[in-house]
Design a protein around this motif. Structure first.
Motif, PDB file in Angstrom:
ATOM      1  N   ASN A   1       3.467 -27.686  11.724  1.00 11.62           N
ATOM      2  CA  ASN A   1       2.232 -27.197  12.343  1.00 11.62           C
ATOM      3  C   ASN A   1       1.905 -25.771  11.917  1.00 11.62           C
ATOM      4  O   ASN A   1       0.747 -25.346  11.989  1.00 11.62           O
ATOM      5  CB  ASN A   1       2.354 -27.231  13.874  1.00 11.62           C
ATOM      6  CG  ASN A   1       2.343 -28.638  14.422  1.00 11.62           C
ATOM      7  OD1 ASN A   1       1.389 -29.379  14.235  1.00 11.62           O
ATOM      8  ND2 ASN A   1       3.422 -29.020  15.108  1.00 11.62           N
ATOM      9  N   TYR A   2       2.908 -25.004  11.485  1.00 16.38           N
ATOM     10  CA  TYR A   2       2.698 -23.605  11.132  1.00 16.38           C
ATOM     11  C   TYR A   2       2.088 -23.410   9.747  1.00 16.38           C
ATOM     12  O   TYR A   2       1.724 -22.290   9.395  1.00 16.38           O
ATOM     13  CB  TYR A   2       4.033 -22.854  11.173  1.00 16.38           C
ATOM     14  CG  TYR A   2       4.598 -22.631  12.541  1.00 16.38           C
ATOM     15  CD1 TYR A   2       4.230 -21.523  13.298  1.00 16.38           C
ATOM     16  CD2 TYR A   2       5.510 -23.523  13.093  1.00 16.38           C
ATOM     17  CE1 TYR A   2       4.754 -21.308  14.559  1.00 16.38           C
ATOM     18  CE2 TYR A   2       6.039 -23.327  14.352  1.00 16.38           C
ATOM     19  CZ  TYR A   2       5.660 -22.213  15.079  1.00 16.38           C
ATOM     20  OH  TYR A   2       6.181 -22.012  16.329  1.00 16.38           O
TER      21      TYR A   2
ATOM     22  N   SER B   1      -0.477 -23.589   6.572  1.00 18.02           N
ATOM     23  CA  SER B   1      -1.856 -23.774   6.154  1.00 18.02           C
ATOM     24  C   SER B   1      -1.931 -24.925   5.167  1.00 18.02           C
ATOM     25  O   SER B   1      -0.897 -25.437   4.690  1.00 18.02           O
ATOM     26  CB  SER B   1      -2.386 -22.498   5.506  1.00 18.02           C
ATOM     27  OG  SER B   1      -1.687 -22.253   4.290  1.00 18.02           O
ATOM     28  N   GLU B   2      -3.147 -25.330   4.801  1.00 19.85           N
ATOM     29  CA  GLU B   2      -3.281 -26.488   3.919  1.00 19.85           C
ATOM     30  C   GLU B   2      -2.616 -26.233   2.572  1.00 19.85           C
ATOM     31  O   GLU B   2      -1.952 -27.111   2.021  1.00 19.85           O
ATOM     32  CB  GLU B   2      -4.749 -26.849   3.727  1.00 19.85           C
ATOM     33  CG  GLU B   2      -4.936 -28.118   2.906  1.00 19.85           C
ATOM     34  CD  GLU B   2      -6.360 -28.613   2.864  1.00 19.85           C
ATOM     35  OE1 GLU B   2      -6.749 -29.191   1.841  1.00 19.85           O
ATOM     36  OE2 GLU B   2      -7.084 -28.408   3.863  1.00 19.85           O
TER      37      GLU B   2
ATOM     38  N   TYR C   1      -4.632 -31.076  20.620  1.00 22.30           N
ATOM     39  CA  TYR C   1      -5.616 -29.990  20.472  1.00 22.30           C
ATOM     40  C   TYR C   1      -6.736 -30.111  21.499  1.00 22.30           C
ATOM     41  O   TYR C   1      -7.226 -29.105  22.016  1.00 22.30           O
ATOM     42  CB  TYR C   1      -6.166 -29.982  19.052  1.00 22.30           C
ATOM     43  CG  TYR C   1      -5.136 -29.534  18.035  1.00 22.30           C
ATOM     44  CD1 TYR C   1      -4.741 -28.208  17.959  1.00 22.30           C
ATOM     45  CD2 TYR C   1      -4.536 -30.441  17.170  1.00 22.30           C
ATOM     46  CE1 TYR C   1      -3.779 -27.789  17.050  1.00 22.30           C
ATOM     47  CE2 TYR C   1      -3.576 -30.036  16.256  1.00 22.30           C
ATOM     48  CZ  TYR C   1      -3.204 -28.704  16.198  1.00 22.30           C
ATOM     49  OH  TYR C   1      -2.250 -28.297  15.309  1.00 22.30           O
TER      50      TYR C   1
ATOM     51  N   LYS D   1      -8.580 -20.804  20.744  1.00 18.33           N
ATOM     52  CA  LYS D   1      -9.209 -21.472  19.607  1.00 18.33           C
ATOM     53  C   LYS D   1     -10.324 -20.578  19.086  1.00 18.33           C
ATOM     54  O   LYS D   1     -11.444 -20.604  19.601  1.00 18.33           O
ATOM     55  CB  LYS D   1      -9.767 -22.837  20.010  1.00 18.33           C
ATOM     56  CG  LYS D   1     -10.398 -23.611  18.856  1.00 18.33           C
ATOM     57  CD  LYS D   1     -10.835 -24.997  19.307  1.00 18.33           C
ATOM     58  CE  LYS D   1     -11.595 -25.719  18.208  1.00 18.33           C
ATOM     59  NZ  LYS D   1     -10.818 -25.825  16.966  1.00 18.33           N
TER      60      LYS D   1
ATOM     61  N   PRO E   1      -9.773 -22.030  10.850  1.00 15.84           N
ATOM     62  CA  PRO E   1      -9.041 -23.274  10.545  1.00 15.84           C
ATOM     63  C   PRO E   1      -7.728 -23.378  11.295  1.00 15.84           C
ATOM     64  O   PRO E   1      -6.916 -24.244  10.979  1.00 15.84           O
ATOM     65  CB  PRO E   1      -8.802 -23.158   9.038  1.00 15.84           C
ATOM     66  CG  PRO E   1      -8.662 -21.694   8.802  1.00 15.84           C
ATOM     67  CD  PRO E   1      -9.621 -21.031   9.776  1.00 15.84           C
ATOM     68  N   TYR E   2      -7.499 -22.526  12.259  1.00 15.58           N
ATOM     69  CA  TYR E   2      -6.236 -22.490  12.983  1.00 15.58           C
ATOM     70  C   TYR E   2      -6.505 -22.269  14.470  1.00 15.58           C
ATOM     71  O   TYR E   2      -7.622 -21.943  14.891  1.00 15.58           O
ATOM     72  CB  TYR E   2      -5.328 -21.367  12.448  1.00 15.58           C
ATOM     73  CG  TYR E   2      -5.984 -19.997  12.484  1.00 15.58           C
ATOM     74  CD1 TYR E   2      -6.047 -19.251  13.659  1.00 15.58           C
ATOM     75  CD2 TYR E   2      -6.563 -19.455  11.334  1.00 15.58           C
ATOM     76  CE1 TYR E   2      -6.670 -18.020  13.696  1.00 15.58           C
ATOM     77  CE2 TYR E   2      -7.184 -18.222  11.368  1.00 15.58           C
ATOM     78  CZ  TYR E   2      -7.228 -17.508  12.546  1.00 15.58           C
ATOM     79  OH  TYR E   2      -7.849 -16.288  12.591  1.00 15.58           O
TER      80      TYR E   2
ATOM     81  N   ASP F   1      -4.310 -20.378  17.962  1.00 20.57           N
ATOM     82  CA  ASP F   1      -3.212 -19.474  18.288  1.00 20.57           C
ATOM     83  C   ASP F   1      -2.623 -19.812  19.643  1.00 20.57           C
ATOM     84  O   ASP F   1      -3.346 -20.142  20.589  1.00 20.57           O
ATOM     85  CB  ASP F   1      -3.699 -18.019  18.318  1.00 20.57           C
ATOM     86  CG  ASP F   1      -3.982 -17.483  16.925  1.00 20.57           C
ATOM     87  OD1 ASP F   1      -3.356 -17.979  15.967  1.00 20.57           O
ATOM     88  OD2 ASP F   1      -4.826 -16.567  16.782  1.00 20.57           O
TER      89      ASP F   1
ATOM     90  N   ARG G   1       0.808 -19.307  15.217  1.00 19.00           N
ATOM     91  CA  ARG G   1      -0.448 -19.823  14.672  1.00 19.00           C
ATOM     92  C   ARG G   1      -0.233 -21.230  14.121  1.00 19.00           C
ATOM     93  O   ARG G   1       0.663 -21.462  13.310  1.00 19.00           O
ATOM     94  CB  ARG G   1      -0.964 -18.884  13.582  1.00 19.00           C
ATOM     95  CG  ARG G   1      -2.238 -19.352  12.897  1.00 19.00           C
ATOM     96  CD  ARG G   1      -2.965 -18.182  12.274  1.00 19.00           C
ATOM     97  NE  ARG G   1      -3.542 -17.327  13.313  1.00 19.00           N
ATOM     98  CZ  ARG G   1      -4.131 -16.149  13.073  1.00 19.00           C
ATOM     99  NH1 ARG G   1      -4.194 -15.686  11.841  1.00 19.00           N
ATOM    100  NH2 ARG G   1      -4.642 -15.440  14.071  1.00 19.00           N
ATOM    101  N   TYR G   2      -1.068 -22.173  14.569  1.00 16.65           N
ATOM    102  CA  TYR G   2      -0.958 -23.568  14.163  1.00 16.65           C
ATOM    103  C   TYR G   2      -2.215 -23.997  13.402  1.00 16.65           C
ATOM    104  O   TYR G   2      -3.334 -23.604  13.748  1.00 16.65           O
ATOM    105  CB  TYR G   2      -0.784 -24.485  15.373  1.00 16.65           C
ATOM    106  CG  TYR G   2       0.415 -24.166  16.229  1.00 16.65           C
ATOM    107  CD1 TYR G   2       1.672 -23.967  15.669  1.00 16.65           C
ATOM    108  CD2 TYR G   2       0.302 -24.066  17.614  1.00 16.65           C
ATOM    109  CE1 TYR G   2       2.769 -23.685  16.457  1.00 16.65           C
ATOM    110  CE2 TYR G   2       1.398 -23.786  18.417  1.00 16.65           C
ATOM    111  CZ  TYR G   2       2.627 -23.590  17.829  1.00 16.65           C
ATOM    112  OH  TYR G   2       3.719 -23.306  18.611  1.00 16.65           O
ATOM    113  N   TYR G   3      -2.016 -24.863  12.414  1.00 18.54           N
ATOM    114  CA  TYR G   3      -3.117 -25.366  11.594  1.00 18.54           C
ATOM    115  C   TYR G   3      -3.262 -26.872  11.823  1.00 18.54           C
ATOM    116  O   TYR G   3      -2.389 -27.644  11.406  1.00 18.54           O
ATOM    117  CB  TYR G   3      -2.847 -25.084  10.115  1.00 18.54           C
ATOM    118  CG  TYR G   3      -2.857 -23.621   9.767  1.00 18.54           C
ATOM    119  CD1 TYR G   3      -4.001 -23.023   9.239  1.00 18.54           C
ATOM    120  CD2 TYR G   3      -1.732 -22.821   9.975  1.00 18.54           C
ATOM    121  CE1 TYR G   3      -4.020 -21.666   8.927  1.00 18.54           C
ATOM    122  CE2 TYR G   3      -1.739 -21.476   9.671  1.00 18.54           C
ATOM    123  CZ  TYR G   3      -2.884 -20.901   9.139  1.00 18.54           C
ATOM    124  OH  TYR G   3      -2.904 -19.561   8.840  1.00 18.54           O
TER     125      TYR G   3
END
Length: 578
Positions: free
Chosen positions: A434-435, A437-438, A468, A495, A500-501, A503, A530-532
């Protein structure tokens, strides 16, 4: 200071779990608002119903409903075990043991609350099946099953899922599923007629996760029809927000009871509109915690031995450094009350998946292994395990737990310092991805693909769409609090618009080495995680780009597919030969 919290030593604030209620239909919502009666079914063998959760759930139900009846479904439980291949005598003994265990849990929970009210009751289902209205409803269910193929298919699949949950290593034969349906048939009359069975004006039945059978019955798409006085809902746990301390209140005084505790989405009180799904904007007043005295700047000790340690960077280098010592307790709470899968269930899922593939699995790498909870489960099953994590503090806990039973690597994804083709399977079983980025998760897919030979498997979990939706409200931050023994937590879910993330801010209060003025003192630590969000389309694209085939997404280590309400997505895929 973020969230209006200055440095300080804090007294803990007692908190109980609250629950949200989501009625299935408008008629169900109308029945819920009458709050005349509720049925709580506590199934034997269901790990969700632990004593602490039952205590909080019964407390909440007793506060919201005029009458609470708890039912332990003992009828035909032995048949379920014979369906699994147990001899008749052993099946009966195993059923009796589970029935007694779950009934004792209910009794302990109710005793913790001072006992049931005179109107409430605890029943074995076998005590209710001779009631004439139960028999009438049972006959209606049997008739509907004989006439409605959609209903029968749905019941058959529900029974298959029950058998798979108890023995996930093999698909149950059709005759075993048919036999197991007798247990479900014994429960079905309560879905459509609990108001009649208990002789009350209206009644609510509920469960903590979506049930396709309930959705079918209350959608009107089957010949089996509940009465207008009958309701069904999802009732799920949510942690309560922090108790505010009013301005001018003396230390130790109780704040006024907050209206609509935990802000469940549906009000159960006549004359009130729907409650908001999250608290209002965060201010110093909404988050003020009782303070006994201030402390020096971060990291410095006071004469009382307390300190304020704050980590204000976004996803710091060691985001679990402050949580490592208490992580296992927090993980167990997430299993008991936030529907995360127990490690043995994850292990069963992995074994079933691996055995379904052609390539045998012996060497397993877990990335983001944390304190070694899943490594321990896999090692217990005979696999040769290696764990990787970026957190030195978490790896130290894993090293203490595992001894020499696992190889441990400290590294940060996407860097995985291991030879190509080293492992038969790679797992990430605690949401560590989850941490990323793409771009980071794409690079991690590439690193995992390098480690796996043709036919090797990659299994990981990430937050699902339901997670989410439940925790992150774009209109305002949501705040939750939890007290586990001597450690307390505050989470703030944020949010940001167009980002794109999302917190999640952790604030932890752990015991100081000495009391202050005879009262418990606490050290506060803070981290921002921070989760993406990872969409299904993105995973499918990355799987194809990095040489994985047969990608599938499941609902939380089950055979069910992921859906819009899924809290935790579980992905499986296989490395291709190219």
């Amino acid at each position: 200071m973020p969230n209006g919290l200055g440095p300080g030593i804090y007294r803990s604030v007692p908190a109980h779990m609250e629950f949200s209620i989501e009625p299935m239909t408008e008629n169900c919502r109308s029945v819920c608002r009458r709050r005349e009666h509720v049925v709580l079914g506590v199934s034997p063998g269901n790990s969700f119903f632990k004593v602490p959760l039952l205590t909080d759930l019964i407390r909440w139900l007793s506060r919201e409903f005029a009458r609470v009846d708890i039912v332990v479904p003992d009828v035909e439980l032995a048949t379920t075990f014979t369906s699994l291949g147990y001899p008749t005598g052993r099946a009966a003994r195993k059923a009796l043991a589970e029935i007694n265990a779950v009934r004792n849990r209910v009794v302990r929970a109710w005793q913790a609350l001072g006992g049931p009210r005179p109107c409430d009751g605890l029943h074995l289902m076998s005590d209710l099946v001779d009631r004439s209205r139960y028999r009438t409803a049972r006959a209606a269910c049997e008739k509907a099953l004989s006439e409605d193929e959609t209903l029968r298919v749905t019941c058959r699949e529900a029974s298959r899922v029950v058998l798979m949950a108890r023995r996930p290593d093999s698909e149950p034969p059709a005759e075993a599923v048919e036999q197991a349906m007798r247990y479900l048939l014994a429960e079905l009359p309560f879905f459509i007629a609990s108001a009649d069975i208990f002789d009350v004006p209206s009644s609510l039945c509920f469960y903590h996760r979506p049930l396709p059978l309930a959705e079918l019955v209350f959608s009107g798409r089957t010949v089996l029809k509940p009465g207008p006085q009958q309701a069904y809902a999802l009732v799920r746990p949510v942690a309560p927000p922090v108790e505010p301390v009013p301005q001018g209140a003396a230390p130790g005084t109780c704040p006024p009871r907050r209206p609509g505790s935990a802000a469940p989405p549906e009000s159960l009180h006549p004359g009130r509109g729907p409650r908001p799904s999250a608290p209002g904007p965060v201010t110093a007043h909404t988050l003020r915690v009782r303070r006994t005295r201030s402390v020096p700047p971060a990291g410095k000790r006071t004469s009382e031995g307390a300190a304020d340690v704050s980590s204000r960077t976004v996803t710091p280098a060691d985001p679990y450094g402050n949580l490592a010592e208490s992580y296992d307790r927090l993980a167990q709470w997430a299993i008991d009350q936030q529907q995360e899968s127990p490690r043995d269930r994850v292990g069963d899922f992995l074994r079933t998946f691996w055995q379904s593939r052609d390539r045998p699995v012996r060497n397993v790498l877990e990335i983001c292994c944390g304190t070694g909870l899943m490594l321990t489960e896999l090692a217990r099953r005979g696999y040769v395990v290696t764990g990787l994590d970026r957190s030195a503090a978490m790896l130290e806990q894993a090293r203490t737990r595992m001894g020499g039973k696992a190889s441990l690597i400290r590294a940060e994804l996407p860097d995985i310092p291991a030879p190509a083709g080293e492992f038969d399977a790679v797992v990430s079983a605690a949401g560590g991805l989850n941490y990323l980025s793409e771009s980071q998760i794409s690079a991690t897919f590439g690193a995992v693909a390098r480690l796996l030979p043709a036919g090797g498997t990659f299994t990981f979990d990430v937050f699902g769409r339901g997670f989410y939706t439940k925790f992150f409200d774009p209109s305002a931050p949501r705040v939750m609090a939890l007290e586990l023994d001597d450690i307390s937590y505050i989470w703030t879910f944020i949010k940001p618009a167009e980002a794109p993330y999302v917190d999640m801010s952790y604030t932890q209060f752990s015991p100081a080495s000495r009391a202050v003025d005879g009262e418990p003192a606490y050290i506060r630590t803070r981290d921002l995680h921070r989760y993406y969000p990872l969409s299904h389309d993105t995973v499918l694209r990355l799987a194809a780009e990095h040489g994985f085939t047969d990608p599938r997404v499941h609902d939380n280590y089950s055979s069910d597919p992921s859906g819009p309400h899924t809290l935790y997505d579980t992905w499986t895929m296989v490395r291709t030969g190219s």
